[in-house]
Motif scaffolding. Structure first.
Motif, short mmCIF file in Angstrom:
data_model
loop_
_atom_site.label_atom_id
_atom_site.label_comp_id
_atom_site.label_asym_id
_atom_site.label_seq_id
_atom_site.Cartn_x
_atom_site.Cartn_y
_atom_site.Cartn_z
N PRO A 88 11.79 98.08 42.17
CA PRO A 88 11.72 97.44 43.49
C PRO A 88 11.24 98.40 44.59
N GLN A 89 11.62 99.67 44.51
CA GLN A 89 11.15 100.64 45.50
C GLN A 89 9.64 100.80 45.42
N LEU A 90 9.10 100.85 44.20
CA LEU A 90 7.65 100.96 44.03
C LEU A 90 6.95 99.71 44.58
N LEU A 91 7.50 98.53 44.30
CA LEU A 91 6.89 97.30 44.80
C LEU A 91 6.98 97.22 46.32
N ASP A 92 8.07 97.68 46.88
CA ASP A 92 8.21 97.68 48.34
C ASP A 92 7.19 98.61 48.98
N HIS A 93 6.93 99.74 48.33
CA HIS A 93 5.90 100.65 48.82
C HIS A 93 4.53 99.98 48.74
N CYS A 94 4.29 99.20 47.68
CA CYS A 94 3.02 98.47 47.57
C CYS A 94 2.87 97.46 48.70
N VAL A 95 3.95 96.75 49.03
CA VAL A 95 3.90 95.75 50.10
C VAL A 95 3.57 96.41 51.43
N ARG A 96 4.19 97.55 51.73
CA ARG A 96 3.90 98.23 53.00
C ARG A 96 2.46 98.72 53.04
N SER A 97 1.95 99.19 51.90
CA SER A 97 0.55 99.64 51.87
C SER A 97 -0.41 98.47 52.05
N LEU A 98 -0.10 97.32 51.45
CA LEU A 98 -0.95 96.14 51.63
C LEU A 98 -0.98 95.69 53.08
N LYS A 99 0.18 95.71 53.74
CA LYS A 99 0.23 95.31 55.15
C LYS A 99 -0.46 96.32 56.06
N ALA A 100 -0.63 97.56 55.55
CA ALA A 100 -1.34 98.58 56.32
C ALA A 100 -2.85 98.48 56.14
N GLY A 101 -3.30 97.61 55.23
CA GLY A 101 -4.74 97.40 55.08
C GLY A 101 -5.33 97.90 53.78
N ARG A 102 -4.54 98.41 52.86
CA ARG A 102 -5.07 98.87 51.58
C ARG A 102 -5.34 97.69 50.66
N ALA B 175 1.46 103.90 45.39
CA ALA B 175 2.90 103.78 45.15
C ALA B 175 3.31 104.54 43.89
N ILE B 176 2.46 104.54 42.87
CA ILE B 176 2.76 105.28 41.64
C ILE B 176 2.82 106.78 41.94
N ASN B 177 1.89 107.27 42.72
CA ASN B 177 1.89 108.71 43.05
C ASN B 177 3.09 109.10 43.92
N SER B 178 3.62 108.14 44.68
CA SER B 178 4.75 108.43 45.56
C SER B 178 6.10 108.18 44.90
N SER B 179 6.12 107.64 43.70
CA SER B 179 7.39 107.35 43.02
C SER B 179 7.99 108.61 42.42
N ASP C 292 10.46 110.41 39.06
CA ASP C 292 10.75 110.29 37.63
C ASP C 292 12.09 109.58 37.43
N PRO C 293 12.24 108.86 36.33
CA PRO C 293 11.34 108.76 35.17
C PRO C 293 10.24 107.72 35.31
N LEU C 294 10.25 106.92 36.39
CA LEU C 294 9.23 105.88 36.50
C LEU C 294 7.85 106.48 36.70
N LYS C 295 7.76 107.55 37.45
CA LYS C 295 6.45 108.14 37.73
C LYS C 295 5.79 108.67 36.48
N SER C 296 6.52 109.39 35.65
CA SER C 296 5.94 109.94 34.43
C SER C 296 5.56 108.86 33.44
N SER C 297 6.24 107.71 33.50
CA SER C 297 5.95 106.63 32.57
C SER C 297 4.80 105.76 33.03
N ILE C 298 4.83 105.38 34.30
CA ILE C 298 3.81 104.46 34.81
C ILE C 298 2.54 105.18 35.20
N SER C 299 2.52 106.50 35.12
CA SER C 299 1.28 107.23 35.40
C SER C 299 0.18 106.90 34.41
N ARG C 300 0.54 106.36 33.23
CA ARG C 300 -0.48 105.91 32.29
C ARG C 300 -1.33 104.80 32.91
#
Length: 294
Positions: free
Chosen positions: A125-139, A148-152, A154-162
């Motif tokens: 949910p934290q990663l998705l919330d970061h995505c929502v804020r980035s979308l509202k900022a114009g990305r 959001a992946i780069n800002s997350s 571990d362990p989610l960052k090391s896993s979802i970096s694929r």
């Protein structure tokens, strides 16, 4: 007796060396490097994950690397441990070393995977919330997810970096997230991948979709916590039933160690202890399966 043991030792060592030679022939490092270089420019889709060896897949899910790189060494050590157990402890200890290491390894990998993926779901949910804020900022959606992946953490960052690596190799974001979801086999990740795929194919408000997904994931987590609290008595009962025979056996070893030793030295008592151990193992597995289904 000694020549027979020496012959048995030599046979086990030769068998281990033959397995190591066959494995090296099938996994030649030169060939592996060439295939890796050829595959660097190819997208890593879910089909590649499905073709992986089940052992590598289980260790990758648990974040433990790939055991197949040193499989010959581990098999040789396991064969040597079985041989030494048979020489010094008899066939019972040899059988124990045949059965117990794979079972304990399976339990450890499963426990590590469950703990790791539970933490990843809590961070989603934290990663998705970061995505929502980035979308509202114009990305764009892809830039928002990758940022959001780069800002997350571990362990989610090391896993979802694929996902980031696959997108850089040319895979679409929806397919890359689908590959990640199929690897870790969780409904929350599959819903994330399905939402991206629907948005990629039909369009729509991506920020609203992700916000609804955040609410859904948090409601599922709250429901799981309530169910865990309601079934706490059942799980504690199963744990007590599983540990009670072991605690009683430990009490006998502390208070009267000769009792179990004399029983083990007797043929009838030995069969009785082995039968009790087998029944205890089957009962513990049954209780474990029942608790998991609650």
């Amino acid at each position: 007796m000694i020549p027979a043991l020496l012959l048995y030792t030599i046979t086990v060592l030769m068998f281990s060396l033959s397995i190591a030679l066959v494995y090296r022939a099938l996994h030649d490092p030169t060939t592996s490097r060439v295939l890796d270089r050829l595959g660097e420019s190819q997208p890593q889709l879910a089909e590649k994950i499905q073709s992986m060896a089940w052992l590598d897949r289980a260790f990758l899910q648990a974040g433990l690397g790939r055991p197949s790189e040193h499989l010959s060494l581990w098999l040789s050590l396991w064969a040597a441990a079985i041989m030494l157990a048979g020489l010094f402890g008899g066939w019972v200890f040899s059988l124990a070393f045949v059965v117990l290491p794979p079972v304990l390894l399976k339990l450890f990998v499963s426990w590590r995977y469950q703990r790791r993926v539970r933490r990843m779901v809590e961070q989603l949910p934290q990663l998705l919330d970061h995505c929502v804020r980035s979308l509202k900022a114009g990305r764009t959606l892809a830039d928002a997810v990758l940022h959001a992946i780069n800002s997350s953490t571990d362990p989610l960052k090391s896993s979802i970096s694929r996902v980031s690596r696959n997108v850089q190799l040319g895979v679409s974001l929806a397919d890359a997230v689908q590959d990640f979801a199929e690897l870790y086999e969780r409904d929350e990740f599959r819903m994330f991948a399905l939402g991206l795929k629907v948005n990629h194919r039909y369009g729509g408000n991506a920020s609203e979709l992700l916000e609804n997904l955040i609410v859904l994931i948090r409601e599922r987590d709250q429901g799981a916590r309530k169910l865990k609290a309601m079934t706490g008595e059942t799980r504690i009962t199963a744990l007590v039933l599983a540990l009670l025979p072991l605690l009683v056996g430990g009490y006998f070893m502390l208070t009267n160690p000769t009792y179990l030793i004399n029983m083990w030295n007797d043929s009838g008592g030995q069969h009785m202890l082995l039968t009790a151990f087998a029944m205890q193992t089957i009962g513990s597995l049954g209780l474990w399966r029942m608790v998991r289904s609650v």
